[in-house]
Scaffold this active site. Structure first.
Site, PDB file in Angstrom:
ATOM      1  N   ASP A 127       0.858  -1.196   0.000  1.00  0.00           N
ATOM      2  CA  ASP A 127       0.000   0.000   0.000  1.00  0.00           C
ATOM      3  C   ASP A 127       0.887   1.236   0.000  1.00  0.00           C
ATOM      4  O   ASP A 127       2.059   1.197  -0.411  1.00  0.00           O
ATOM      5  CB  ASP A 127      -0.955  -0.066   1.211  1.00  0.00           C
ATOM      6  CG  ASP A 127      -2.272   0.651   0.977  1.00  0.00           C
ATOM      7  OD1 ASP A 127      -2.266   1.893   1.032  1.00  0.00           O
ATOM      8  OD2 ASP A 127      -3.305  -0.008   0.732  1.00  0.00           O
ATOM      9  N   ASP A 128       0.372   2.336   0.473  1.00  0.00           N
ATOM     10  CA  ASP A 128       1.071   3.628   0.462  1.00  0.00           C
ATOM     11  C   ASP A 128       2.454   3.527   1.130  1.00  0.00           C
ATOM     12  O   ASP A 128       2.670   2.694   2.001  1.00  0.00           O
ATOM     13  CB  ASP A 128       0.197   4.618   1.248  1.00  0.00           C
ATOM     14  CG  ASP A 128       0.539   6.057   0.959  1.00  0.00           C
ATOM     15  OD1 ASP A 128       1.571   6.297   0.306  1.00  0.00           O
ATOM     16  OD2 ASP A 128      -0.219   6.935   1.393  1.00  0.00           O
ATOM     17  N   ASP A 131      -6.053   4.896  -5.669  1.00  0.00           N
ATOM     18  CA  ASP A 131      -6.630   5.678  -4.579  1.00  0.00           C
ATOM     19  C   ASP A 131      -6.815   7.135  -4.997  1.00  0.00           C
ATOM     20  O   ASP A 131      -6.233   7.606  -5.988  1.00  0.00           O
ATOM     21  CB  ASP A 131      -5.694   5.583  -3.357  1.00  0.00           C
ATOM     22  CG  ASP A 131      -6.441   5.680  -2.034  1.00  0.00           C
ATOM     23  OD1 ASP A 131      -7.561   6.217  -2.021  1.00  0.00           O
ATOM     24  OD2 ASP A 131      -5.886   5.229  -1.017  1.00  0.00           O
ATOM     25  N   ASP A 168     -12.778   2.769   4.674  1.00  0.00           N
ATOM     26  CA  ASP A 168     -11.643   2.493   5.559  1.00  0.00           C
ATOM     27  C   ASP A 168     -12.122   1.931   6.891  1.00  0.00           C
ATOM     28  O   ASP A 168     -11.316   1.678   7.785  1.00  0.00           O
ATOM     29  CB  ASP A 168     -10.849   3.778   5.816  1.00  0.00           C
ATOM     30  CG  ASP A 168      -9.956   4.128   4.634  1.00  0.00           C
ATOM     31  OD1 ASP A 168      -9.789   3.275   3.745  1.00  0.00           O
ATOM     32  OD2 ASP A 168      -9.427   5.254   4.595  1.00  0.00           O
ATOM     33  N   ARG A 173      -5.394  16.480   2.969  1.00  0.00           N
ATOM     34  CA  ARG A 173      -4.356  15.493   3.321  1.00  0.00           C
ATOM     35  C   ARG A 173      -2.986  15.972   2.812  1.00  0.00           C
ATOM     36  O   ARG A 173      -2.218  15.203   2.243  1.00  0.00           O
ATOM     37  CB  ARG A 173      -4.694  14.122   2.738  1.00  0.00           C
ATOM     38  CG  ARG A 173      -4.230  12.987   3.618  1.00  0.00           C
ATOM     39  CD  ARG A 173      -4.252  11.655   2.886  1.00  0.00           C
ATOM     40  NE  ARG A 173      -3.956  10.555   3.782  1.00  0.00           N
ATOM     41  CZ  ARG A 173      -3.520   9.376   3.394  1.00  0.00           C
ATOM     42  NH1 ARG A 173      -3.339   9.118   2.128  1.00  0.00           N
ATOM     43  NH2 ARG A 173      -3.272   8.446   4.265  1.00  0.00           N
TER      44      ARG A 173
HETATM   45  C1  GLA Z   1      -6.651   5.815   1.902  1.00  0.00           C
HETATM   46  C2  GLA Z   1      -7.157   4.422   1.653  1.00  0.00           C
HETATM   47  C3  GLA Z   1      -6.481   3.452   2.586  1.00  0.00           C
HETATM   48  C4  GLA Z   1      -4.990   3.517   2.370  1.00  0.00           C
HETATM   49  C5  GLA Z   1      -4.498   4.937   2.548  1.00  0.00           C
HETATM   50  C6  GLA Z   1      -3.041   5.070   2.148  1.00  0.00           C
HETATM   51  O1  GLA Z   1      -7.032   6.275   3.153  1.00  0.00           O
HETATM   52  O2  GLA Z   1      -8.551   4.375   1.804  1.00  0.00           O
HETATM   53  O3  GLA Z   1      -6.953   2.146   2.361  1.00  0.00           O
HETATM   54  O4  GLA Z   1      -4.659   3.023   1.100  1.00  0.00           O
HETATM   55  O5  GLA Z   1      -5.237   5.847   1.749  1.00  0.00           O
HETATM   56  O6  GLA Z   1      -2.578   6.358   2.289  1.00  0.00           O
END
Ligand code: GLA
Length: 741
Positions: free
Chosen positions: A361-362, A473, A543, A438
């Protein structure tokens, strides 16, 4: 599907519904019926339309032709109709009065794809194209209506062409208008916010205009583009329902306007607020596609009609029956603190657990250690990923796993190489300080060079061929909307041009990488709409991974979406969003009917619950195909209880998931009354070996597990037919009923 009488009555529909209008003597499209299928549709009554109604305006001087009281297909303002119109065009003179009159029509086989926009797929369908012309400006409006033989959906869109000599401005333009006759109506829509998406809201419709919309640049979690108007008191199994959605991911508007006469105008389309589109001579504008469903027997049937249609005509066909890999996602396992070693360690856990894929992920790209930097710089961070992303992907794949990667391609951090070189590529207003979301800015996708940059960034990584899955995303709404590349008279086109740019990128990427599985995410469900689902088979709908929060989200989204389009993972306990503790089992079962299942837990959390996780992931793999294409039914959803039924597509298995939120002593013995099972079928309950016929399950009910702290005093001991919920709060049980005959 589509027929026209000699006196110009148009009948569209199939065995499930009829949609009827005529060309009125005045050359207007006069709506006559939307609802159940009529056997003699051309005999639909036309009456009480040209009657004095007080304070009457006479359209073009024709006595008692009062458009305010006439149901229409594509109404305008200012020629005796005072309700909100479908189109409002500023003529070259600056005047806003238009008069679109029918000039002709054609019926074509199947369904043309909308230029530059996602739209439902044809097949066993017909499209009616009606042409209307405003003679003063010579602007032509073409109304498109598609109906399918086997689906209860009607699709509508509009193409406007300026055949005149001077530019006009489309001040607002809806994709569809439907004027429903007088009745007592309620509305149902889905409202929410981050981590609390898709709450079903019901209200009585009062005289006036009820609107849900978005001006945020995404369809948004605040109000989802879904509006149902229901006959008052309609429930899951009874009552007339008219439901609409828009296949679009940006600023939309849907409204239900109850006039002084009690009839209701539904408008579905682009949000007129802060919108304008300049149409030069020879130019053409295409609206997004509105979709409408009619159910004569309540909300369950409405959902069934949507689910079948979305699965078959909207979602990418390639993924329709393709098992979704189980996965471990790094986000709630390590957040931004991710590196090569951690990914490899998670991969080892994935192998031990037998899951199919690891998703990074991120936090993997150049300098990204928190949410303040680096969006836009889509190369791996060399310090933390010294071998490079492709080598890491290969190493993960060498363990027999698939590899997934997170991107947020539409964004740029002010602290990024991209922004330092191209500050004007961000959406902004010259001379003003832009609001951040953000800590980031939105790239200006109305600019082709920005879209090319995004395409090339992903293409560079995907073309190595080792990325199986992309989580796409989008984590902020738009503000300060303006484009450095557009002229002053086109600034209010920016938000829609952005969407056209985004869809263009997705068209190219999904064509170039047809086997990559894309997951749509926008801080969870901030853009979980049909526009995105046209390109991506699944959405990360929230989330919120706490099971109690998740139940409401899934229950709400199921009004419109088949759960085939959703992903769900087991997150940590205490939950990171609301601090609630819950068992692995309840966290897993909350997402049981979402076919894309996974885990987002740290290695130590995985170790602590290894056996339970393995059991659930093994089961997820065994049933990977079961939860695609079946029929999901909401049986109950209250503050303290949720019951869902799911029938597999082969009709051989019924699953019933039961969730109890707070425990209490001495509760009633509850039953679940199942629905729409095949007549004469018999099922064996895998928990108890009890045999149930379909009529018993539907009319006498499936006895639910009892909630007690003292199952030892069970008088039925030995027979094994009494079931008990796990003790305490937030408990869940899954029944499996296998068909024996
Ligand atoms: C958003 C997504 C999460 C995750 C974060 C990463 O909030 O909904 O699932 O991927 O970004 O920064």
């Amino acid at each position: 599907m589509i027929s026209v009488s000699e006196n110009n009555i148009f009948v569209l529909g199939n065995s499930g519904f009829s949609y009827i209008f005529r060309i009125s003597p005045e050359g207007l499209l006069e709506h006559l019926h939307y609802g159940g299928s009529l056997k003699s549709p051309f005999n639909v009554p036309i009456h009480h339309r040209r009657t004095p109604r007080g304070a009457v305006s006479h359209y073009k001087g024709l006595e008692n032709v009062n458009l305010n009281a006439m149901p229409q297909e594509y109404p305008v303002f200012g020629t005796s109709d005072y309700r909100f119109p479908a189109i409002h065009m500023i003529q070259a003179s600056g005047n806003t009065i238009s008069d679109f009159v029918y000039v002709g029509h054609e019926i074509v086989k199947d369904k043309p794809r909308l230029a530059g926009l996602p739209s439902a797929r044809g097949g066993d369908s017909q499209t009616l194209i009606l042409s209307l012309v405003d003679s003063l400006s010579n602007v032509e409006v073409k109304l498109y209506y598609t109906v399918w033989e086997d689906y209860g959906v009607i699709a509508r869109s509009v193409v406007v062409t300026n055949n005149g000599q001077a530019a006009v401005n489309l001040n607002h333009i809806y994709s569809s208008a439907i004027d429903l006759p007088f009745a007592d109506y309620e509305s149902l829509h889905l409202s929410g916010t981050w981590a609390r998406e898709m709450n079903a809201c019901r209200h009585n419709l009062a005289p006036g205009r009820f609107t849900i919309d978005s001006a945020r640049g995404t369809s948004s979690a605040a109000h989802h583009p879904f509006l149902a108007v229901l006959e008052q008191g309609a429930g899951e199994t009874h009552g007339r329902v008219f439901a609409s959605t828009l296949m679009y991911s940006g600023n939309f508007s849907m409204s239900a306007e109850t006039s002084e006469f009690g009839d209701v105008r539904l408008l579905t389309g682009l949000n007129p607020f802060n919108f304008n589109w300049k149409l030069e001579p020879g130019e053409r504008f295409t609206t997004p596609e509105a979709l409408h469903v009619y159910s004569g027997s309540g909300l369950s049937e409405m959902s069934r009609l949507w689910h079948d249609f979305i699965r078959d005509k909207v979602s990418p066909p390639k993924f329709k029956n393709r098992a979704r890999p189980t996965y471990i996602n790094s986000w709630e396992a390590s957040y931004f603190d991710i590196d090569e070693d951690k990914v490899l360690a998670l991969s080892d856990k994935a192998v031990q657990l037998g899951v199919d894929m690891v998703v990074v992920d991120d936090g993997w790209f150049k300098g990204r250690r928190n949410d303040k930097t680096s969006l836009g710089d889509w190369t791996e961070d060399e310090g933390r990923f010294p071998s490079g992303m492709d080598a890491l992907a290969k190493a993960v794949k060498a363990k027999g796993l698939k590899f997934g990667l997170w991107f947020e391609p539409e964004m740029v951090s002010p602290d990024s190489d991209l922004y330092r070189v191209h500050p004007d590529w961000a959406i902004h207003v010259l001379g003003r300080r832009t609001s951040l979301g953000r800590n980031q800015l939105t790239l200006d996708l109305s600019r082709p060079e920005v879209c090319d940059y995004i395409y090339d960034s992903l293409d560079t990584l995907l073309s190595d061929g080792n990325i199986d899955y992309v989580k796409w995303d989008m984590n902020r709404n738009m503000t300060d909307v303006g484009s450095a590349a557009l002229s002053p008279d086109r600034q209010r086109e920016t938000a829609h041009r952005y969407m056209l740019g985004l869809y263009g990128i997705l068209d190219r990427l999904t064509a170039a990488y047809p086997d990559v599985q894309f997951e749509n995410c926008a801080s969870g469900g901030n853009r979980a709409d049909l526009g995105m689902l046209f390109y991506m088979p699944q959405s990360w709908t929230s989330d919120m991974c706490d099971p109690v929060g998740r139940l409401s989200i899934i229950n709400g989204l199921s009004y419109l979406y088949p759960l085939d389009t959703t992903a769900s993972y087991i997150g940590p306990s205490p939950n990171h969003q609301n601090g609630r503790m819950s068992s692995i089992k309840t966290r897993y079962l909350a997402g049981i009917f979402c076919p894309a299942k996974g885990i987002s837990l740290s290695n130590s959390d995985i170790d602590a619950d290894f056996e339970a996780l393995k059991t659930h992931m093994d089961y997820a793999k065994e049933t990977q195909l079961e939860f695609l294409g079946g029929r999901f039914t909401r049986i109950a959803h209250t503050q303290n209880k949720t019951i869902w039924q799911y029938e597999t597509s082969d009709k051989q298995t019924i699953y019933v998931a039961y969730f109890n939120i707070l425990s209490a002593p001495n509760l009633p013995f509850e039953r679940a009354y199942l629905r729409a099972l095949p007549q004469g079928a018999v099922y064996i309950c895998q928990d108890t070996d009890a045999a149930y016929s379909s009529d018993v399950l539907m009319h006498s009910g499936l006895p639910l597990p009892y909630i007690t702290t003292d199952p030892a005093h069970d008088g039925d001991q030995g027979q094994g037919q009494n079931l008990y919920m796990d003790e305490g709060d937030f408990s869940a049980h899954l029944f499996t009923l296998k068909r024996s005959s």
